[in-house]
Write a protein that holds these residues in place. Structure first.
Motif, PDB file in Angstrom:
ATOM      1  N   MET A   1      -0.473 -12.933  -6.623  1.00 20.35           N
ATOM      2  CA  MET A   1      -1.466 -12.187  -6.293  1.00 20.35           C
ATOM      3  C   MET A   1      -2.454 -13.072  -5.819  1.00 20.35           C
ATOM      4  SD  MET A   1      -3.263  -9.323  -8.992  1.00 20.35           S
ATOM      5  CE  MET A   1      -2.822  -7.673  -8.450  1.00 20.35           C
ATOM      6  N   ASP A   2      -3.310 -12.691  -4.675  1.00 21.52           N
ATOM      7  CA  ASP A   2      -4.279 -13.632  -4.143  1.00 21.52           C
ATOM      8  C   ASP A   2      -5.655 -13.270  -4.944  1.00 21.52           C
ATOM      9  OD1 ASP A   2      -4.435 -11.312  -2.835  1.00 21.52           O
ATOM     10  OD2 ASP A   2      -4.796 -12.262  -0.977  1.00 21.52           O
ATOM     11  N   ILE A   3      -6.489 -14.103  -4.596  1.00 24.58           N
ATOM     12  CA  ILE A   3      -8.032 -13.849  -5.001  1.00 24.58           C
ATOM     13  C   ILE A   3      -8.481 -12.489  -4.602  1.00 24.58           C
ATOM     14  CG2 ILE A   3      -9.224 -15.215  -3.377  1.00 24.58           C
ATOM     15  CD1 ILE A   3      -9.947 -15.422  -7.042  1.00 24.58           C
ATOM     16  N   VAL A   4      -8.228 -12.159  -3.515  1.00 27.68           N
ATOM     17  CA  VAL A   4      -8.645 -11.092  -2.515  1.00 27.68           C
ATOM     18  C   VAL A   4      -8.387  -9.717  -3.262  1.00 27.68           C
ATOM     19  CG1 VAL A   4      -9.076  -9.706  -0.509  1.00 27.68           C
ATOM     20  CG2 VAL A   4      -9.185 -12.295  -0.258  1.00 27.68           C
ATOM     21  N   SER A   5      -7.117  -9.683  -3.542  1.00 32.19           N
ATOM     22  CA  SER A   5      -6.408  -8.559  -4.199  1.00 32.19           C
ATOM     23  C   SER A   5      -6.966  -8.325  -5.643  1.00 32.19           C
ATOM     24  CB  SER A   5      -4.899  -8.511  -4.043  1.00 32.19           C
ATOM     25  OG  SER A   5      -4.600  -9.625  -4.864  1.00 32.19           O
ATOM     26  N   THR A   6      -7.381  -9.448  -6.275  1.00 30.62           N
ATOM     27  CA  THR A   6      -7.604  -9.353  -7.621  1.00 30.62           C
ATOM     28  C   THR A   6      -9.259  -8.961  -7.740  1.00 30.62           C
ATOM     29  OG1 THR A   6      -6.524 -11.472  -8.143  1.00 30.62           O
ATOM     30  CG2 THR A   6      -8.252 -10.811  -9.679  1.00 30.62           C
ATOM     31  N   VAL A   7     -10.099  -9.533  -6.850  1.00 30.54           N
ATOM     32  CA  VAL A   7     -11.346  -9.014  -6.497  1.00 30.54           C
ATOM     33  C   VAL A   7     -11.371  -7.198  -5.982  1.00 30.54           C
ATOM     34  CG1 VAL A   7     -13.477  -9.151  -5.488  1.00 30.54           C
ATOM     35  CG2 VAL A   7     -12.431 -11.064  -6.179  1.00 30.54           C
ATOM     36  N   THR A   8     -10.436  -7.124  -5.434  1.00 34.60           N
ATOM     37  CA  THR A   8     -10.479  -5.720  -4.979  1.00 34.60           C
ATOM     38  C   THR A   8      -9.981  -4.710  -6.032  1.00 34.60           C
ATOM     39  OG1 THR A   8      -9.783  -6.297  -2.630  1.00 34.60           O
ATOM     40  CG2 THR A   8      -9.520  -4.209  -3.237  1.00 34.60           C
ATOM     41  N   THR A   9      -9.028  -5.210  -6.990  1.00 34.05           N
ATOM     42  CA  THR A   9      -8.523  -4.484  -8.073  1.00 34.05           C
ATOM     43  C   THR A   9      -9.792  -4.329  -9.152  1.00 34.05           C
ATOM     44  OG1 THR A   9      -6.428  -5.187  -7.705  1.00 34.05           O
ATOM     45  CG2 THR A   9      -6.858  -4.178  -9.747  1.00 34.05           C
ATOM     46  N   ALA A  10     -10.418  -5.667  -9.307  1.00 30.94           N
ATOM     47  CA  ALA A  10     -11.542  -5.423 -10.339  1.00 30.94           C
ATOM     48  C   ALA A  10     -12.783  -4.571  -9.843  1.00 30.94           C
ATOM     49  CB  ALA A  10     -12.032  -7.016 -10.372  1.00 30.94           C
ATOM     50  N   SER A  11     -12.952  -4.586  -8.521  1.00 30.40           N
ATOM     51  CA  SER A  11     -13.996  -3.600  -8.032  1.00 30.40           C
ATOM     52  C   SER A  11     -13.538  -2.372  -8.109  1.00 30.40           C
ATOM     53  CB  SER A  11     -14.234  -4.091  -6.541  1.00 30.40           C
ATOM     54  OG  SER A  11     -15.011  -3.026  -6.034  1.00 30.40           O
ATOM     55  N   HIS A  12     -12.321  -1.982  -8.069  1.00 33.46           N
ATOM     56  CA  HIS A  12     -11.861  -0.503  -7.975  1.00 33.46           C
ATOM     57  C   HIS A  12     -11.907  -0.117  -9.620  1.00 33.46           C
ATOM     58  CE1 HIS A  12     -10.648   0.477  -4.072  1.00 33.46           C
ATOM     59  NE2 HIS A  12      -9.764  -0.627  -3.936  1.00 33.46           N
ATOM     60  N   ILE A  13     -11.660  -1.161 -10.416  1.00 36.88           N
ATOM     61  CA  ILE A  13     -11.735  -0.665 -11.963  1.00 36.88           C
ATOM     62  C   ILE A  13     -13.270  -0.412 -12.377  1.00 36.88           C
ATOM     63  CG2 ILE A  13     -11.638  -1.664 -14.112  1.00 36.88           C
ATOM     64  CD1 ILE A  13      -8.843  -3.142 -13.239  1.00 36.88           C
ATOM     65  N   ALA A  14     -14.051  -1.476 -11.817  1.00 37.93           N
ATOM     66  CA  ALA A  14     -15.528  -1.376 -12.220  1.00 37.93           C
ATOM     67  C   ALA A  14     -16.091   0.013 -11.601  1.00 37.93           C
ATOM     68  CB  ALA A  14     -16.526  -2.407 -11.567  1.00 37.93           C
ATOM     69  N   ASN A  15     -15.851   0.512 -10.527  1.00 35.71           N
ATOM     70  CA  ASN A  15     -16.254   1.777  -9.755  1.00 35.71           C
ATOM     71  C   ASN A  15     -15.336   2.847 -10.402  1.00 35.71           C
ATOM     72  OD1 ASN A  15     -18.079   0.467  -8.104  1.00 35.71           O
ATOM     73  ND2 ASN A  15     -16.558   0.184  -6.432  1.00 35.71           N
ATOM     74  N   SER A  16     -14.431   2.848 -11.210  1.00 38.22           N
ATOM     75  CA  SER A  16     -13.860   3.751 -11.882  1.00 38.22           C
ATOM     76  C   SER A  16     -14.840   4.807 -12.747  1.00 38.22           C
ATOM     77  CB  SER A  16     -12.748   3.341 -12.581  1.00 38.22           C
ATOM     78  OG  SER A  16     -11.881   4.449 -13.376  1.00 38.22           O
ATOM     79  N   GLN A  17     -14.709   5.988 -12.627  1.00 39.04           N
ATOM     80  CA  GLN A  17     -15.419   6.770 -13.646  1.00 39.04           C
ATOM     81  C   GLN A  17     -14.905   6.628 -14.948  1.00 39.04           C
ATOM     82  OE1 GLN A  17     -17.733   9.547 -12.945  1.00 39.04           O
ATOM     83  NE2 GLN A  17     -18.193   8.587 -11.044  1.00 39.04           N
ATOM     84  N   VAL A  18     -13.692   6.594 -15.308  1.00 36.56           N
ATOM     85  CA  VAL A  18     -13.199   6.479 -16.338  1.00 36.56           C
ATOM     86  C   VAL A  18     -13.770   5.243 -17.394  1.00 36.56           C
ATOM     87  CG1 VAL A  18     -10.782   5.828 -17.909  1.00 36.56           C
ATOM     88  CG2 VAL A  18     -11.076   7.496 -15.992  1.00 36.56           C
TER      89      VAL A  18
END
Length: 82
Positions: A1-18
């Motif tokens: 996993m590269d850094i961009v996908s890790t940051v993107t995944t973290a961003s999606h988690i942070a933006n998640s309503q849950v």
């Protein structure tokens, strides 16, 4: 996993309503838990202060009785002297 996908995944988690819902629920539970402990400490302090105030009231009653007795003695002495 590269850094961009890790940051993107973290961003999606942070933006998640849950995630925000869970954090809000945890915050509410934390606040209620601390409020309960604070209320218990305040009630204990109130009981201590009430007890101390009762002791002060008893002391004031005893002082009042002593002053009344002293006043009576002074009146009798004044009548005897004058």
């Amino acid at each position: 996993m590269d850094i961009v996908s890790t940051v993107t995944t973290a961003s999606h988690i942070a933006n998640s309503q849950v995630v925000w819902s869970i954090l809000c629920i945890c915050l509410v539970v934390y606040v209620f838990w601390n409020s309960n402990k604070r209320e218990e400490r305040l009630m204990k302090n109130l009981e201590t202060l009430t007890e101390a105030q009762g002791e002060q009231a008893n002391a004031m009653r005893e002082i009042s009785k002593s002053l009344t007795s002293l006043e009576g003695r002074m009146d009798r002495m004044e009548k005897h002297i004058f």
